[in-house]
Scaffold this active site. Structure first.
Site, short mmCIF file in Angstrom:
data_model
loop_
_atom_site.label_atom_id
_atom_site.label_comp_id
_atom_site.label_asym_id
_atom_site.label_seq_id
_atom_site.Cartn_x
_atom_site.Cartn_y
_atom_site.Cartn_z
N LYS A 57 41.15 30.56 32.59
CA LYS A 57 40.68 30.48 33.97
C LYS A 57 40.06 29.14 34.28
CE LYS A 57 40.22 35.35 34.98
NZ LYS A 57 39.36 36.51 34.75
N LYS A 100 52.03 40.97 35.90
CA LYS A 100 51.30 42.22 36.10
C LYS A 100 51.17 42.56 37.58
CE LYS A 100 47.08 42.00 34.20
NZ LYS A 100 45.84 42.37 33.53
N LYS A 160 46.20 42.48 42.70
CA LYS A 160 45.69 42.88 44.02
C LYS A 160 46.57 42.40 45.18
CE LYS A 160 42.70 38.97 44.31
NZ LYS A 160 41.51 38.29 44.38
#
Ligand code: TRP
Length: 344
Positions: free
Chosen positions: A119, A210, A213
């Site tokens: 990240k 994946k 959201k």
């Protein structure tokens, strides 16, 4: 005798989707029934962890309550006397123990955490927060405060769990006392929870990644509050391939494999069994239709249950468990404070 503690933390920073449901919520609810009576289940919401990455802060408080409602709609029994639900930020000992543990965590070892490295490389060090860096130490406090033995986490959390074990060992040996209980290593956790670590629901539009959201990928993501008919359309528009015959093959046919996986999970059947049934067939449309039907059925059920959930009861249970767990956490914190010389 106290019962061994199973501890799970489910982040509630965004609205939940089908991938969260099948990958995290369902297995957690199952733990409750498969281990009824023998274990204590601490099921908490790590709300302080929620903003180690950017979120909409106005939504956070509601999101936590809404997530708990979904857990209950999914079958979590909050009247089970061995189950405790609580919010991390309501028990200040989590933050306090984090500081103490921080001072026994090496900069180098924290820097090696893959999640942080990934990240922070993406964001750059001038926008990545110290909170993200410190995230695994807070996670260590979450676990060590309650002497948790079983912490069933996905593969992405494996390295964090190892760090927790290292910190506990280091602290215990420095102060020559068994203050912290070591959680079992990751492979033991997998064995214990009988969890399929390979379960990854993918995006319907980009089956190489994946499901995530909705703002990033609305057409590929089935939100738990989606209108069932809209969700069915997303399934019918799922990305597949031009091979023309159905095989379970995540490399060559990720879209088809993902549909098989969703079908298997929603009907509580084994993936291998469902895959065998469809093996070699050419009817992609028929497969999509069946998945769409299952999705409609699942969402209708969940949403109907959700509308009957009594929020007041959940909040009452939260508040009383937070009182009970504060006592447990404070007792452990005091042991650590004594060890480091803050208390007599
Ligand atoms: N880091 C976990 C995740 O992102 C959430 C979490 C925070 C957690 N504290 C925990 C999980 C303690 C297990 C135990 O999924």
């Amino acid at each position: 005798m106290n019962k061994p503690v199973i501890l799970t933390g489910l982040r509630a920073n965004n609205q939940l989707h089908l991938g969260n449901y099948l990958g995290a919520i369902q297995p957690m609810v199952n733990l409750q029934s498969t281990h009824a009576g023998e274990y204590q289940l601490n099921m908490f919401i790590p709300d302080l962890h929620s903003f180690t990455t950017p979120i909409d802060h106005k939504q956070l408080y509601r999101q936590v309550i809404d997530s708990l409602k979904i857990f209950v709609a999914a079958g979590l029994d909050i009247n089970n006397p061995d189950t405790f639900i609580y919010r991390q930020s309501y028990i200040p000992a989590h933050s306090e123990l984090t500081w103490i543990l921080d001072c026994f965590t090496y900069f180098g070892e924290a820097s090696r955490m893959i999640e942080f490295k990934d990240k922070s490389t993406k964001a750059g060090s001038d926008t990545v927060s110290v909170g993200l860096f410190n995230y695994p130490v807070l996670m260590a406090a979450d676990i060590l405060l309650y002497d948790a033995k079983f912490v069933p986490v996905g593969e992405d959390q494996k390295q964090h769990l190892e760090l927790v074990r290292n910190l506990a060992t280091r602290f215990n040996s420095k102060f020559d006392k068994d203050i912290f209980t070591l959680p079992e290593p990751w492979d033991k956790q997998m064995e214990f929870s009988n969890r399929d670590s390979g379960l990854r629901i993918r995006s319907l539009r980009h089956p190489d990644s994946k499901m995530s959201k909705s703002v990033e990928d609305p057409a590929g993501t089935i939100m738990l509050n989606d209108d069932p008919e809209l969700a069915a359309k997303k399934v019918m528009n799922a990305e597949t391939d031009s091979i023309g015959s159905i095989h379970l093959d995540w490399e060559k046919q990720p879209g088809i494999s993902n549909l098989l996986q969703i079908l298997a999970s929603l009907s509580s059947r084994k993936l291998t069994e469902v895959a065998a049934e469809w093996e070699g067939k050419s009817s992609y449309g028929e497969l999509k239709k069946q998945v769409a039907e299952q999705v409609i059925h699942f969402l209708q059920n969940l949403q109907t249950k959700l509308s009957t959930i009594n929020e007041g009861e959940i909040v009452k249970k939260l508040e009383s468990d937070e009182v009970a767990m504060t006592k447990v956490a404070n007792a452990k914190l005091l042991e650590a404070q004594k060890a480091v010389g803050l208390r007599e």
